[in-house]
Design an enzyme around this catalytic site. Sequence first.
Site, PDB file in Angstrom:
ATOM      1  N   GLU A   1      39.003  42.592  33.921  1.00 59.22           N
ATOM      2  CA  GLU A   1      39.339  43.587  34.937  1.00 59.22           C
ATOM      3  C   GLU A   1      40.770  44.039  34.727  1.00 59.22           C
ATOM      4  O   GLU A   1      41.537  43.409  34.005  1.00 59.22           O
ATOM      5  CB  GLU A   1      39.265  42.955  36.343  1.00 59.22           C
TER       6      GLU A   1
ATOM      7  N   HIS B   1      39.174  41.713  44.355  1.00 62.41           N
ATOM      8  CA  HIS B   1      39.768  40.479  43.832  1.00 62.41           C
ATOM      9  C   HIS B   1      41.268  40.497  44.028  1.00 62.41           C
ATOM     10  O   HIS B   1      41.923  41.501  43.789  1.00 62.41           O
ATOM     11  CB  HIS B   1      39.475  40.355  42.332  1.00 62.41           C
TER      12      HIS B   1
END
Lengths: 378, 378, 293, 293
Positions: C209, C247
Site C-alpha cells: 500500500e 489502515h
Amino acid sequence: MMILEYEAKDLLRSAGVAVPDGSVIRPGARALQAAARRIDSYPVAVKAQVRSGGRGKQGGVTRANDVAQLRAAAKRLFATTFGDEQPAALLADPWLVIDRELYLSVTVDGAAEGYVVLYSPRGGVDIESGAPPVRYPIGVPWRFRTHELRAILEPVEKDFQVRERVIALAQRLVETAAARDCTTIEINPLARLASGELVALDAKVVYDEWGHFRNRDIAEQRAGIRRRADRLLKACLDMQHMYVRLDGDIGLISGGAGMTMAAMDMIRRYGGRPACFFDCSPGPTSTRGYRPAIAMLDADPQVKVILVSIFGGGTQMQRVATAMKENMPMRRSGKPVVFRLDGTHVDQVPGILATFGARNHDCLEDAVREAVKLARRA
Amino acid sequence: MMILEYEAKDLLRSAGVAVPDGSVIRPGARALQAAARRIDSYPVAVKAQVRSGGRGKQGGVTRANDVAQLRAAAKRLFATTFGDEQPAALLADPWLVIDRELYLSVTVDGAAEGYVVLYSPRGGVDIESGAPPVRYPIGVPWRFRTHELRAILEPVEKDFQVRERVIALAQRLVETAAARDCTTIEINPLARLASGELVALDAKVVYDEWGHFRNRDIAEQRAGIRRRADRLLKACLDMQHMYVRLDGDIGLISGGAGMTMAAMDMIRRYGGRPACFFDCSPGPTSTRGYRPAIAMLDADPQVKVILVSIFGGGTQMQRVATAMKENMPMRRSGKPVVFRLDGTHVDQVPGILATFGARNHDCLEDAVREAVKLARRA
Amino acid sequence: MSILLDETNRILVQGITGHMGTFFVTDARRYGTQVIAGVSPGRGGASVDGVPVFNSVATACKETGADTAMVFVPPAAVQGATIESIEAGCRLVVATADELPVRDAIEIRAAARAYNARFVGPNSPGLISPGKAKMGFMPSFCYRRGDVGVISRSGSLSYEACKRLTLAGIGQTTVVGIGGDPVKGTTAAEALELFHADPETRAVLYLGEIGGSEEAAVAAYAARVDAKPVAALIVGATAPPGKKMGHAAALVGSHADSHEAKTRMLKHAGVQVAAGVSDVVKSTQAALAAARN
Amino acid sequence: MSILLDETNRILVQGITGHMGTFFVTDARRYGTQVIAGVSPGRGGASVDGVPVFNSVATACKETGADTAMVFVPPAAVQGATIESIEAGCRLVVATADELPVRDAIEIRAAARAYNARFVGPNSPGLISPGKAKMGFMPSFCYRRGDVGVISRSGSLSYEACKRLTLAGIGQTTVVGIGGDPVKGTTAAEALELFHADPETRAVLYLGEIGGSEEAAVAAYAARVDAKPVAALIVGATAPPGKKMGHAAALVGSHADSHEAKTRMLKHAGVQVAAGVSDVVKSTQAALAAARN
C-alpha cells in the site's frame, strides 16, 4: 487523529514542556473582545487553528502589534479556508525573539519497532528541504537512554547546552507519547531563546484513536468528531466505518483498506472517478452497518452510482446480501447499485440478490466497468 | 502529597476508569445554589473533601434525599473539622446501589522494588480488620502481566467476570501511577454494581512531589500548597524545608530526616516536647535557608526555645555558624537559641558563635538538656 | 514446505468461548488445522466443539502440548493475552484484531523478540498454508497448494489476489497477512527472509500500500543477488496525500511514501510490479518465469 | 576487608564540573579515594583538580579503567546518568541526590539488576570504608577502621552514630547509607548479606526509622541461626501517625510501621535495640560482645 495546535500545546504543557503562554480565540465579536482583554502585551502571533499542513505559507500566521491589528487578523483568518478547512479557533501567542529554530519529534516507526526520536538543528517551515533529521530508534518507550541519544546528537548539535535540553525534552516526549497514546508528537519549530531556554513554538500531536479506552482526551476527541458530523456520517462513524470523501461520482462501499484502495485504483483505470474511500468492514456477524453507508451515499448529490465491492473472510457473504436486500425497500433515491460480493458463502449470494432484481458480478473488473458506464450515463 | 477525593477521581476518569458523575460544592451560598441546580437526581452522597483518614466514621459522608437535605448536609459538613482539617469542598455523588464492595490499590513498595497491586474481594471502611489483601509485586511498571495477576486473584475472587475487570483496571492504575508519578492510587471501595460494572466510589491518590518537573498536576498541587501557606511558611517551603507542626514548645531546627527524629526522640526522653519536625538541610553551599526557619519559629507563640541541631557532611559548619551570626541581629524575639553544630569544619564553629555571645554544645545530650531546661523556665 | 504454519502446529485459541473463537474452531478444523485447546479465563473445564477449554495458556500448553496461539479477545485485552502465550512458550502467536493501540503492539513485539517467538498481527487476516492449516477467516476456496509465497498488508486484497492466482493455477506455499498497522508482529522483511529460506517457495508476491516503509524493505530484498523473484502490487494510486486510508499506516506523509515513488523503487530493484489487481497473475507469472531460469 | 568500596575502586564522577562534583573530588581524594575520571557531557578534554573530564562514561571507562561511578547531576538527569554508568559496566554506582522521583529509582534499580551492578541511593549520604575510601560528603573524622558494619536510612544520623562509635574506640568496616526513599538501590537485606559474607565484619549496627518494611528484613536476618550480631536504633518514637517525616518512606501508615512495633519485632529477633541515639555505643558493644562468644 490529529489535534489542533492549541490542544497539542496544552498536552505538552501538562507534561512540563515550555510553550508560549497564548490565548485561544473563538469566532464571534464577544469571544474576540474577551481575548483582547486577556492579552496584555504585544506583538502577538495570530495563528489559524487548522490541521492542514503548510498553514504558514498560506498566510495562516500573522503578526499583530496592537488590538486593532489583532481584530483585523482575526476577521481575515476566520474568513479564510486552509485546504478544505475553516479555522474554528485562533491562537494568539506572544511574539518571541528567537535565537535559532530547531526540530524535534517523536513518532511511531515500523523499522524502529516502536518509537523513534527525530532531531534537526535547523527546524522551521523548510525542514523538508534541509538535511534529514538524525534518528534515534527506541522501540519500547522504556528503552530510551539519554546517553544513546547524546551520542547521536553530538555530530549534529554542537551547542552542548542545547543538546542536554533536547535530550531531557525528548525523554519527556517519549514518556508522554507512551502514556497518552500519541503516535506523533512533533515540535517544529522548537525555538531556542536568547536565554538558552527551549520553547515549543508550534506543535503537532496525533492520537492513536484505539487508545480511547484508557485515555479520556482521545475519547473526547472522537466524541467531538462524531458530534460535529452530520446525522448520516455520524451513523457511519458509530459503526466504525472509515470514510474519506473524494471528488468523483462513484460511491464505493468496500471492505478492508487494501481492497478499497485496489477498487479505487481500478475505477480510475477504467476512466471513472471514486467519490469516496469507504471501508465498511464490520465484525463477522454484524451487517446492519451497510444501511447508514448506503443512506449517506444516497443523500450525497455528488454520487451518481453506488458500487458495493466486498471480499469477505470472516464477513459471510450471505449475510451481506441479506442486509442489502433489507435495505433496498427503504431507499428513496433511484441511484443504481452495482454489486460484486465474493468470499465466504458467496454461493448463496446470487439467489438472494435476485429476490430484489439485482445481480452479482463474478469479478471486480466487470463490476467496475458497469459502474463507470452507469456514472457516465447519469 | 495526597490530593483530595474529587481530584483523585478526575485523574481516574481521565485514565478511563469509571467513577460516579459527581458535583463539587465550594463553600458559600452561591456555590451551593449552583451545585443544587446541577444535581438533577437524588439521593446523593455528600462527602467532605479532606485528607484525614476515617472520615466516614466521623460523619463526613451523609445521604441527602432532596435539595433541603443537601443544604443541611453542606452547612453541617463545612462547619465540621476532621482531624485538624476543615473541608474546602464537598463532593456530591449519585447514591449508587451496590452489589459488593471491593478493594484495589497500586502502591510503591520497597520489597517489590517498585509497584505492587493489592486486592481484596471485601473492601470498604473495615478493610484493615479483614484478611489482608493479596499482593502482586511488579517492580518496573512495564513488567505488569495480566496472566500473573489472574493467577494471584483466582484463589480469592471467585467471580471470573469481576476478576477480569479488576485485572484490566489494575493495569490501568499501574500505567497511570507510572505516567503521572503517583506513589499510591487506592480505590476503596471499588463497587460492583448489579450490572457487573465496577465503579470507584472513593479514591485516594498520593503524588510523588519530586515528579513535578514532568507533571503539571503535581507542580500545581505544590504551588497550591505554597500559595495557601502563610508568608513565613511559604519562605520555608520555597527553601525545600520539611516542616511538620507538633504540639510541644521546643522549636527544633535540624538537618536530615533521621537526625531530626533522633533529636525529637531525645527531647521527649529528657522530659521536653518538640514543637515541630523541621528538616532544614539545604544543599552543601546555601545557608540562607536558616533565616526563614528561625523567623517562623520566632513568630510561633507555641515555641519557647529554639534548638539548632545540625550534623553536616556536605553542609559545612562554618557556613551554618556564619549564617546564624548574620541572622541574629534581625531577630525581634528574645527566645533563647541553643546550638549543637557538628560535622565538616566544626573546629571553626565555636569562634564564630562566640562573636554573638553563643556557645556550641559538643554533644546532643547537653544541648537537649539545656533546651528542655530553658523551655521549663520560660 | 511452507513458513510459520503447517500441519504440525498444535493450536490453542484464546477467547475460544466468544463468537469469533467458536466460528474459528469449526472453520479451521474443517480445513484440517490442528485446533487442540482453548483458553478462556474462568471457563476452564468447558469444551467448544470438542476442544477442551483451560483457564490459562500455561495449563493448556502443559495439558495438550499446544505450541501456537490464535488470539480472539477484545482489543483492550489483546496485549495481555498475547504476551501470556508468548511467555508460555508458544512459538507462533497470531492476533488478527484491529483497534489494537500501537502502544500495545510495541510491547507485544518486544516480548516476542525477548522470547524468540513469532507474532503475526495486529489488524491482519492471519495466515494460511494451503492444504495444510489456516489461522484466520480467509475463504478457503481462494487458495491452493503451490510454490508462491504471498505477503499482504491487507486482508481482503489478499483473498482477491490469491483467488486470481488459484484460478490461474498458481498455488501458494504460505499466505501471510502482516497487517496494516505501523508496528507489525512480522514485517515484510522478516516474512521475505522466511520465504527465502523455504526451499518450496520459488517466488514471492507482495501486496502493499501507500504509506510506511515496508516497501523499501521489499525493494532491498529484491535487489540482493541471491533473491528469489518478487512480484508486487501497490494499491492507493488514487489516494489523495495527507489522508489516512483506513489502515493507520496507509497515509502518504512524504514523497517517499507515495504510490509513484514506491512503484519506481520496486521496479528499479527488479520487482515485477502489477499495474493493478487485474495484473497480479501476469506479474506473478513473470516472477515464476524468472525463477525457472 | 569491607563491602562494596575499598582502595581498589577506580571512581569516575558524573557531573564533575558542578559545585558538588568539584567539592567531592577534593574531599574524597584527600581521604585517599581513587577519583580518576570525570564525566560532563560537552566538557570533555577539560580537567578538574587534575582529574580528566570525558563526554561519556563509556569513554571514561575505556580511557581510565574506571569501574565505579559517583553521580552528581540534577534530579531530572539522575536516571539517565546512573543507567549510563550501569550500562557502561560500572560495578558500583552511587547517587546521593534527593528529589529523585520514585518512578526513576524503580527504573535504575531494574537496570542495575539486569547488569548485575550495585546501586547505592537515592537520597543517601553514600558510603565510606574508613581508612580506605569514601563516596559521599560524610565528615571523615567521625570514622575509623574497625569491625562493625553500619547500615543507615539517614545521613546525619549515621554521622552522629559513627562519631560516637569512633570516640568509644569502635571502628567500622563499611558504613553504607541506603537512603530514605521507599525504593532503594541497596536494601538493608542486601547490605546485611554483604556484611554477612565479609570476614572482617563481626557485628552490624542498623540505623532505622519508622515507616516502610526495611526493619522486617533486619529482624529476619537477625533471627537466622548463622547471623552476625546486630544492634539497632529506630528513630521516630515521637512522630505522630499519618505524617510524613521528611523521608518519603518515613511515614507511619499502619500499626506494623510504628516505632513500638518495629522495636518489639527487632528485640524478638535478638537485636540489641538502643533506646535512643545516646545508647548506640552500648548496644553495639553488646552486639560485639555476643560476637566474641
